[in-house]
Write an enzyme that holds these catalytic residues in place. Structure first.
Site, PDB file in Angstrom:
ATOM      1  N   ASP A  39      46.459  35.920  45.938  1.00 22.30           N
ATOM      2  CA  ASP A  39      47.471  36.391  44.979  1.00 22.30           C
ATOM      3  C   ASP A  39      47.372  37.905  44.864  1.00 22.30           C
ATOM      4  OD1 ASP A  39      49.048  36.709  42.453  1.00 22.30           O
ATOM      5  OD2 ASP A  39      48.805  34.539  42.303  1.00 22.30           O
ATOM      6  N   TYR A 154      67.669  35.103  44.707  1.00 18.31           N
ATOM      7  CA  TYR A 154      66.790  33.933  44.619  1.00 18.31           C
ATOM      8  C   TYR A 154      67.329  32.797  45.484  1.00 18.31           C
ATOM      9  CZ  TYR A 154      63.521  30.594  42.520  1.00 18.31           C
ATOM     10  OH  TYR A 154      62.521  29.668  42.319  1.00 18.31           O
ATOM     11  N   LYS A 158      65.570  31.192  48.864  1.00 22.67           N
ATOM     12  CA  LYS A 158      65.099  29.810  48.874  1.00 22.67           C
ATOM     13  C   LYS A 158      65.857  28.950  49.896  1.00 22.67           C
ATOM     14  CE  LYS A 158      61.826  30.183  45.742  1.00 22.67           C
ATOM     15  NZ  LYS A 158      60.403  30.065  46.149  1.00 22.67           N
TER      16      LYS A 158
HETATM   17  P1  NAD Z   1      54.611  32.021  38.307  1.00 22.43           P
HETATM   18  O1  NAD Z   1      55.363  33.288  38.027  1.00 22.43           O
HETATM   19  O2  NAD Z   1      53.968  31.295  37.179  1.00 22.43           O
HETATM   20  O3  NAD Z   1      53.505  32.282  39.424  1.00 22.43           O
HETATM   21  C1  NAD Z   1      53.808  32.969  40.608  1.00 22.43           C
HETATM   22  C2  NAD Z   1      52.533  33.551  41.207  1.00 22.43           C
HETATM   23  O4  NAD Z   1      52.901  34.267  42.398  1.00 22.43           O
HETATM   24  C3  NAD Z   1      51.825  34.548  40.278  1.00 22.43           C
HETATM   25  O5  NAD Z   1      50.446  34.278  40.214  1.00 22.43           O
HETATM   26  C4  NAD Z   1      52.106  35.901  40.951  1.00 22.43           C
HETATM   27  O6  NAD Z   1      51.087  36.865  40.738  1.00 22.43           O
HETATM   28  C5  NAD Z   1      52.194  35.495  42.412  1.00 22.43           C
HETATM   29  N1  NAD Z   1      52.892  36.485  43.235  1.00 22.43           N
HETATM   30  C6  NAD Z   1      54.058  37.138  42.940  1.00 22.43           C
HETATM   31  N2  NAD Z   1      54.338  38.029  43.911  1.00 22.43           N
HETATM   32  C7  NAD Z   1      53.361  37.914  44.844  1.00 22.43           C
HETATM   33  C8  NAD Z   1      53.103  38.559  46.078  1.00 22.43           C
HETATM   34  N3  NAD Z   1      53.911  39.529  46.549  1.00 22.43           N
HETATM   35  N4  NAD Z   1      52.012  38.200  46.797  1.00 22.43           N
HETATM   36  C9  NAD Z   1      51.171  37.241  46.316  1.00 22.43           C
HETATM   37  N5  NAD Z   1      51.345  36.613  45.148  1.00 22.43           N
HETATM   38  C10 NAD Z   1      52.437  36.938  44.423  1.00 22.43           C
HETATM   39  O7  NAD Z   1      55.692  31.091  39.055  1.00 22.43           O
HETATM   40  P2  NAD Z   1      55.798  29.513  39.258  1.00 22.43           P
HETATM   41  O8  NAD Z   1      56.860  29.008  38.385  1.00 22.43           O
HETATM   42  O9  NAD Z   1      54.446  28.889  39.254  1.00 22.43           O
HETATM   43  O10 NAD Z   1      56.418  29.497  40.728  1.00 22.43           O
HETATM   44  C11 NAD Z   1      55.736  29.091  41.875  1.00 22.43           C
HETATM   45  C12 NAD Z   1      56.762  28.842  42.968  1.00 22.43           C
HETATM   46  O11 NAD Z   1      57.641  27.783  42.559  1.00 22.43           O
HETATM   47  C13 NAD Z   1      57.668  30.033  43.272  1.00 22.43           C
HETATM   48  O12 NAD Z   1      57.893  30.119  44.652  1.00 22.43           O
HETATM   49  C14 NAD Z   1      58.957  29.689  42.547  1.00 22.43           C
HETATM   50  O13 NAD Z   1      60.079  30.319  43.111  1.00 22.43           O
HETATM   51  C15 NAD Z   1      58.984  28.198  42.719  1.00 22.43           C
HETATM   52  N6  NAD Z   1      59.830  27.484  41.743  1.00 22.43           N
HETATM   53  C16 NAD Z   1      59.575  27.569  40.402  1.00 22.43           C
HETATM   54  C17 NAD Z   1      60.382  26.841  39.518  1.00 22.43           C
HETATM   55  C18 NAD Z   1      60.130  26.839  38.024  1.00 22.43           C
HETATM   56  O14 NAD Z   1      60.957  26.245  37.288  1.00 22.43           O
HETATM   57  N7  NAD Z   1      59.064  27.435  37.510  1.00 22.43           N
HETATM   58  C19 NAD Z   1      61.443  26.059  40.007  1.00 22.43           C
HETATM   59  C20 NAD Z   1      61.669  26.027  41.375  1.00 22.43           C
HETATM   60  C21 NAD Z   1      60.851  26.726  42.237  1.00 22.43           C
END
Ligand code: NAD
Length: 260
Positions: A39, A154, A158
């Site tokens: 991360d 976004y 995706k």
């Molecule tokens: P979050 O923001 O809680 O966590 C994301 C993590 O990614 C963080 O720890 C951040 O530091 C890390 N990160 C960001 N940029 C980075 C980089 N350049 N290099 C390395 N690490 C990096 O998000 P989440 O909700 O846990 O999302 C996780 C995944 O699920 C993402 O790909 C998101 O698009 C996808 N997603 C989330 C949801 C939702 O409703 N939360 C829905 C669909 C998809």
């Protein structure tokens, strides 16, 4: 016949310091994998938590947009463990901006983290996975990579990741590496938030009428990493409470209360 599920010995989870990635990491470690948590943010608290619970994990600083950093991380994993059987491309960002409000910088940054990152990652890990006898890659896309979502950066990143997963699945099959995408609906992390008018309104299109839990997404990811899914590659697993398949008419019927 045993009902034991087995997971790769070593799994790399990007964006693993927080949110869903952290939950994938702690669950994988509880089921016996060594988890490399990568991360831009500090993951030391999570590593301590996993270790205190008797699991095995290591923290690595990685910006997924940096191809050279990916190569050096994989070199470190090869030196430390000699194998890699799983990769979860989970790191991602989201800015809820409509088309004309999206600055070029946000477009570029979102594409770099959400789409270029997984491309660099898959390219970097494939040789070590191949040497390890094969493996499983799970790319975390979104329902925004399956429908027309209002935020162009976004949604495009995706959708790109959905296609990239299928392309890699075809290329990597010869090396015993499976590649699938997981498409979460709404999950209450920092990325989505836990309360807002946007969430309340969106939930009206979810037939199961609630957000998903971290565990519900983790179980889908772990299934795809495990030996329970050895014939599954190039597919999309949607975990969204029915939003994509039935959201429209669920809402129409709820709002009109009649079918004719
Ligand atoms: P979050 O923001 O809680 O966590 C994301 C993590 O990614 C963080 O720890 C951040 O530091 C890390 N990160 C960001 N940029 C980075 C980089 N350049 N290099 C390395 N690490 C990096 O998000 P989440 O909700 O846990 O999302 C996780 C995944 O699920 C993402 O790909 C998101 O698009 C996808 N997603 C989330 C949801 C939702 O409703 N939360 C829905 C669909 C998809």
């Amino acid at each position: 016949m045993s009902d034991q599920t087995s997971y790769p010995g070593v799994v790399l989870v990007t964006g693993g310091a927080a949110g869903m990635g952290a939950h994938h990491a702690r669950t994988l470690a509880a089921r016996g994998s060594h988890v490399c948590v990568a991360d831009v943010a500090d993951s030391s608290e999570l590593i301590e938590e996993i270790t205190a619970a008797g699991g095995s994990a290591s923290g690595h600083t990685l910006d997924v947009t940096d191809a050279a950093a990916w190569t050096s991380l994989v070199d470190d994993i090869r030196t430390a463990h000699g194998e890699l059987g799983g990769l979860v491309n989970n790191a991602g960002i989201s800015r809820r901006l409509e088309f004309m409000d999206t600055p070029d910088e946000i477009w570029e940054l979102t594409m770099k983290i959400n789409l270029f990152g997984p491309f660099y990652g898959m390219k970097a890990v494939a040789p070590l996975m191949r040497e390890s006898g094969g493996g499983s890659i799970v790319n975390i896309s979104s329902i925004a990579g399956q429908i027309g979502y209002f935020s162009p950066a976004y949604s495009s990143s995706k959708w790109g990741l959905t296609g990239l997963s299928k392309s890699a699945a075809g290329n990597f099959a010869q090396w015993g590496i499976r590649v699938n995408s997981v498409h979460p609906g709404m999950v209450g992390t920092a990325l989505l938030g836990t309360t807002s008018d946007f969430i309340d309104a969106s939930l009206k299109s979810v037939p199961l009428a609630r957000m998903g839990t971290l565990n519900e997404i983790t179980e889908a990811v772990l299934f795809l990493l495990s030996d329970k899914s050895t014939y599954t590659t190039g597919t999309e697993m949607t975990v969204d409470g029915g939003l994509v398949s039935n959201g429209l008419y669920h809402r129409v019927i709820a709002e009109t209360g009649e079918l004719s």
